[in-house]
Motif scaffolding. Sequence first.
Motif, PDB file in Angstrom:
ATOM      1  N   MET A   1       0.687  -1.475  -0.151  1.00 54.36           N
ATOM      2  CA  MET A   1       0.323   0.494  -0.155  1.00 54.36           C
ATOM      3  C   MET A   1       1.034   1.712  -0.009  1.00 54.36           C
ATOM      4  O   MET A   1       2.161   1.712   0.532  1.00 54.36           O
ATOM      5  CB  MET A   1      -1.091  -0.407   1.127  1.00 54.36           C
ATOM      6  N   ARG A   2       0.521   2.179  -0.808  1.00 50.41           N
ATOM      7  CA  ARG A   2       1.259   3.465  -0.045  1.00 50.41           C
ATOM      8  C   ARG A   2       1.111   4.513   1.103  1.00 50.41           C
ATOM      9  O   ARG A   2       0.006   4.033   1.190  1.00 50.41           O
ATOM     10  CB  ARG A   2       0.564   4.510  -1.303  1.00 50.41           C
ATOM     11  N   LYS A   3       2.069   4.993   1.257  1.00 55.80           N
ATOM     12  CA  LYS A   3       1.774   6.137   2.120  1.00 55.80           C
ATOM     13  C   LYS A   3       0.666   6.786   2.187  1.00 55.80           C
ATOM     14  O   LYS A   3       0.862   7.937   1.193  1.00 55.80           O
ATOM     15  CB  LYS A   3       3.428   6.648   2.720  1.00 55.80           C
ATOM     16  N   VAL A   4       0.468   7.417   3.298  1.00 57.77           N
ATOM     17  CA  VAL A   4      -0.391   8.350   3.124  1.00 57.77           C
ATOM     18  C   VAL A   4      -0.248   8.983   4.284  1.00 57.77           C
ATOM     19  O   VAL A   4      -0.406   8.732   5.386  1.00 57.77           O
ATOM     20  CB  VAL A   4      -2.421   7.566   3.565  1.00 57.77           C
ATOM     21  N   GLY A   5      -1.018  10.437   3.631  1.00 58.18           N
ATOM     22  CA  GLY A   5      -0.530  11.711   4.717  1.00 58.18           C
ATOM     23  C   GLY A   5      -1.248  12.914   5.207  1.00 58.18           C
ATOM     24  O   GLY A   5      -2.811  13.199   4.105  1.00 58.18           O
ATOM     25  N   ILE A   6      -1.489  13.448   5.874  1.00 58.52           N
ATOM     26  CA  ILE A   6      -2.103  14.552   6.931  1.00 58.52           C
ATOM     27  C   ILE A   6      -1.785  15.417   5.955  1.00 58.52           C
ATOM     28  O   ILE A   6      -0.862  16.066   6.641  1.00 58.52           O
ATOM     29  CB  ILE A   6      -3.183  14.457   8.132  1.00 58.52           C
ATOM     30  N   VAL A   7      -2.304  16.522   5.086  1.00 54.66           N
ATOM     31  CA  VAL A   7      -1.395  17.731   4.835  1.00 54.66           C
ATOM     32  C   VAL A   7      -2.145  18.359   5.313  1.00 54.66           C
ATOM     33  O   VAL A   7      -1.221  19.407   5.602  1.00 54.66           O
ATOM     34  CB  VAL A   7      -1.922  17.922   3.303  1.00 54.66           C
ATOM     35  N   GLU A   8      -3.029  18.867   5.757  1.00 52.20           N
ATOM     36  CA  GLU A   8      -3.804  20.209   6.699  1.00 52.20           C
ATOM     37  C   GLU A   8      -5.375  19.778   7.407  1.00 52.20           C
ATOM     38  O   GLU A   8      -5.764  19.434   6.893  1.00 52.20           O
ATOM     39  CB  GLU A   8      -3.882  21.207   5.281  1.00 52.20           C
ATOM     40  N   ILE A   9      -5.002  20.765   8.020  1.00 48.44           N
ATOM     41  CA  ILE A   9      -6.483  20.624   9.265  1.00 48.44           C
ATOM     42  C   ILE A   9      -7.079  21.953   9.115  1.00 48.44           C
ATOM     43  O   ILE A   9      -6.398  23.194   8.665  1.00 48.44           O
ATOM     44  CB  ILE A   9      -5.873  20.539  10.725  1.00 48.44           C
ATOM     45  N   ALA A  10      -8.343  22.012   9.455  1.00 46.90           N
ATOM     46  CA  ALA A  10      -8.716  23.413   9.614  1.00 46.90           C
ATOM     47  C   ALA A  10     -10.386  22.846  10.510  1.00 46.90           C
ATOM     48  O   ALA A  10     -10.709  21.529  10.036  1.00 46.90           O
ATOM     49  CB  ALA A  10      -9.483  23.630   8.313  1.00 46.90           C
ATOM     50  N   MET A  11     -10.487  23.622  11.508  1.00 45.44           N
ATOM     51  CA  MET A  11     -12.030  22.995  12.905  1.00 45.44           C
ATOM     52  C   MET A  11     -12.219  24.706  12.621  1.00 45.44           C
ATOM     53  O   MET A  11     -12.141  25.836  12.412  1.00 45.44           O
ATOM     54  CB  MET A  11     -10.871  22.658  14.014  1.00 45.44           C
ATOM     55  N   ARG A  12     -13.702  24.014  13.567  1.00 46.39           N
ATOM     56  CA  ARG A  12     -14.197  25.637  13.840  1.00 46.39           C
ATOM     57  C   ARG A  12     -14.775  25.075  15.621  1.00 46.39           C
ATOM     58  O   ARG A  12     -14.299  24.052  16.124  1.00 46.39           O
ATOM     59  CB  ARG A  12     -16.122  25.891  13.578  1.00 46.39           C
ATOM     60  N   SER A  13     -14.751  25.972  16.573  1.00 45.07           N
ATOM     61  CA  SER A  13     -14.889  25.767  17.797  1.00 45.07           C
ATOM     62  C   SER A  13     -16.126  25.113  17.769  1.00 45.07           C
ATOM     63  O   SER A  13     -16.913  24.741  16.954  1.00 45.07           O
ATOM     64  CB  SER A  13     -15.337  27.899  18.410  1.00 45.07           C
ATOM     65  N   GLY A  14     -16.341  24.318  19.181  1.00 42.22           N
ATOM     66  CA  GLY A  14     -16.702  23.808  19.328  1.00 42.22           C
ATOM     67  C   GLY A  14     -18.201  23.960  20.400  1.00 42.22           C
ATOM     68  O   GLY A  14     -19.370  24.328  20.557  1.00 42.22           O
ATOM     69  N   MET A  15     -17.993  26.054  20.387  1.00 42.26           N
ATOM     70  CA  MET A  15     -19.614  26.334  20.853  1.00 42.26           C
ATOM     71  C   MET A  15     -20.177  26.666  19.926  1.00 42.26           C
ATOM     72  O   MET A  15     -20.165  27.066  18.427  1.00 42.26           O
ATOM     73  CB  MET A  15     -18.900  27.927  20.786  1.00 42.26           C
ATOM     74  N   ASP A  16     -21.243  26.942  20.638  1.00 50.29           N
ATOM     75  CA  ASP A  16     -22.756  27.171  19.806  1.00 50.29           C
ATOM     76  C   ASP A  16     -23.239  28.547  18.563  1.00 50.29           C
ATOM     77  O   ASP A  16     -21.947  29.112  18.872  1.00 50.29           O
ATOM     78  CB  ASP A  16     -24.160  27.082  20.193  1.00 50.29           C
ATOM     79  N   SER A  17     -23.463  28.361  17.613  1.00 46.16           N
ATOM     80  CA  SER A  17     -22.503  28.852  16.733  1.00 46.16           C
ATOM     81  C   SER A  17     -24.331  29.451  15.677  1.00 46.16           C
ATOM     82  O   SER A  17     -24.782  28.697  14.858  1.00 46.16           O
ATOM     83  CB  SER A  17     -21.776  28.590  15.263  1.00 46.16           C
ATOM     84  N   PRO A  18     -24.243  30.346  15.997  1.00 45.60           N
ATOM     85  CA  PRO A  18     -25.736  30.894  14.805  1.00 45.60           C
ATOM     86  C   PRO A  18     -26.153  30.833  13.137  1.00 45.60           C
ATOM     87  O   PRO A  18     -26.565  30.643  12.645  1.00 45.60           O
ATOM     88  CB  PRO A  18     -25.962  32.261  15.112  1.00 45.60           C
ATOM     89  N   GLU A  19     -24.421  31.133  12.721  1.00 44.41           N
ATOM     90  CA  GLU A  19     -23.834  30.713  11.294  1.00 44.41           C
ATOM     91  C   GLU A  19     -24.667  29.572  10.490  1.00 44.41           C
ATOM     92  O   GLU A  19     -24.625  28.158  11.659  1.00 44.41           O
ATOM     93  CB  GLU A  19     -22.813  30.488  11.532  1.00 44.41           C
ATOM     94  N   ASN A  20     -25.008  29.889   9.555  1.00 40.21           N
ATOM     95  CA  ASN A  20     -26.051  28.463   9.182  1.00 40.21           C
ATOM     96  C   ASN A  20     -24.178  27.344   8.584  1.00 40.21           C
ATOM     97  O   ASN A  20     -23.615  27.253   8.209  1.00 40.21           O
ATOM     98  CB  ASN A  20     -26.462  28.685   7.453  1.00 40.21           C
ATOM     99  N   LEU A  21     -25.259  26.031   9.059  1.00 43.32           N
ATOM    100  CA  LEU A  21     -24.488  24.494   8.844  1.00 43.32           C
ATOM    101  C   LEU A  21     -23.844  24.592   7.388  1.00 43.32           C
ATOM    102  O   LEU A  21     -22.800  24.049   6.926  1.00 43.32           O
ATOM    103  CB  LEU A  21     -25.826  23.352   8.915  1.00 43.32           C
ATOM    104  N   LEU A  22     -24.780  24.719   5.847  1.00 41.38           N
ATOM    105  CA  LEU A  22     -23.891  24.672   5.026  1.00 41.38           C
ATOM    106  C   LEU A  22     -23.407  26.001   4.892  1.00 41.38           C
ATOM    107  O   LEU A  22     -21.544  25.624   4.050  1.00 41.38           O
ATOM    108  CB  LEU A  22     -25.021  24.905   3.771  1.00 41.38           C
ATOM    109  N   ASN A  23     -22.732  27.183   5.296  1.00 41.28           N
ATOM    110  CA  ASN A  23     -21.616  28.154   5.398  1.00 41.28           C
ATOM    111  C   ASN A  23     -20.063  27.204   6.441  1.00 41.28           C
ATOM    112  O   ASN A  23     -19.742  27.502   5.597  1.00 41.28           O
ATOM    113  CB  ASN A  23     -22.451  29.197   5.995  1.00 41.28           C
ATOM    114  N   GLN A  24     -20.899  27.076   7.402  1.00 42.89           N
ATOM    115  CA  GLN A  24     -19.751  25.973   8.739  1.00 42.89           C
ATOM    116  C   GLN A  24     -19.370  24.543   7.137  1.00 42.89           C
ATOM    117  O   GLN A  24     -17.546  24.991   7.781  1.00 42.89           O
ATOM    118  CB  GLN A  24     -20.621  25.563  10.032  1.00 42.89           C
ATOM    119  N   VAL A  25     -19.769  24.434   7.198  1.00 40.58           N
ATOM    120  CA  VAL A  25     -19.237  23.282   5.969  1.00 40.58           C
ATOM    121  C   VAL A  25     -18.292  23.407   4.394  1.00 40.58           C
ATOM    122  O   VAL A  25     -17.012  23.346   4.604  1.00 40.58           O
ATOM    123  CB  VAL A  25     -20.583  22.279   5.237  1.00 40.58           C
TER     124      VAL A  25
END
Length: 372
Positions: A1-25
């Motif tokens: 099998m080929r070697k696989v790596g994680i290149v980049e990461i993005a997260m949002r805070s776990g706090m409740d957000s009024p932002e629309n789910l589609l915008n968050q995604v």
Amino acid sequence: MRKVGIVEIAMRSGMDSPENLLNQVYGVCKEVMDKAGLSRDEIGTVVSAASDVFHGGVSCANAYYWDSGAAFLKNGSRQDGESLFALCYATMRIASGHYDTALVVGICKGSENPENDEITYYFTDPFYQRQIGLNESVAAALQMQMYLNSTNATEEDCAAVVVKNLGNALRNPYAHKREKLSIEDVMNSGYVYTPLKRMECAPKSEGIVALLLASEEKAKKMTKKPVWILGFGTSMDRFYLGDRDLLNRQLINAAKKAYQMANISDPRKEIDVAEICEPYAFQELLWYEDLGFCEPGQGATQMDGELPVNPSGGTLANNPYVTRGLIRAAEVALQIRGEAGEHQVDKPVKKGLAHGVHGFAGQCHSVLILGS
């Protein structure tokens, strides 16, 4: 099998957000691609760790956000339940040679969901189990009592996990719950179900996260600090609680597979940091034992050990039910890259362990080993 790596990461805070789910995604997917310098057309496949029918509120939940998750007209797949499965699945898609890049997206809009216990009540069999009112916290309380009865651990030891993790979360901008507590604060917080106390239960959080995976050749072109996927393992117990020994450690099976794949013989010496999914405080002590961080029955002693566990605050500090395992992987990857900010551990991190759990009393476990 080929070697696989994680290149980049993005997260949002776990706090409740009024932002629309589609915008968050859209936000996390766009951020992770911009960091890697990729356009949407250059993404090979998308694997979504989606909210299940109960948490998402709709069937085929991924159809709702598929286009905002960079997956429009892409080969993609949706995974329900424990979100580390999505990362493992994406890894296999690249390792097999079918794709060079994969976007893994975890989604849980906790602020729009009912309480977790209300949702997990519907995980039960509708004919034989549901009438007795079983939910995840009831199952956890039964498991906690068995653990206390079979080891030297005390309720104060379990409370100490809360103090440690929520204290660690004070330094984590992504955490939902951050508090400086004493053991007495936890012990006086009142029982949810005896012997489980209110502060020993994880909150209901938001959870939007994206990880970009790539083959070795691609990863080295996109980043100077790829995080390599060294091994993973999963294991699932029986469905009916009556058929299960709640201390019959399925996590041992998952960890054994991951350690073998990553060529780890002694996790106490070879793992530099661990992010454990502990929806209930006592489970962190139990998982220590199953992961081989200490001897059986000695989970409470690991609290004073040299291995940093949950420097992010863990699931007690941030509990988006469906994506919590994937967030553990993101946190370990940040530690390995030295990019965890104020909650970066003191010593260099060459190898780390991420753990995810799903279902009543640890019915399903996944373990992931990452390395520099």
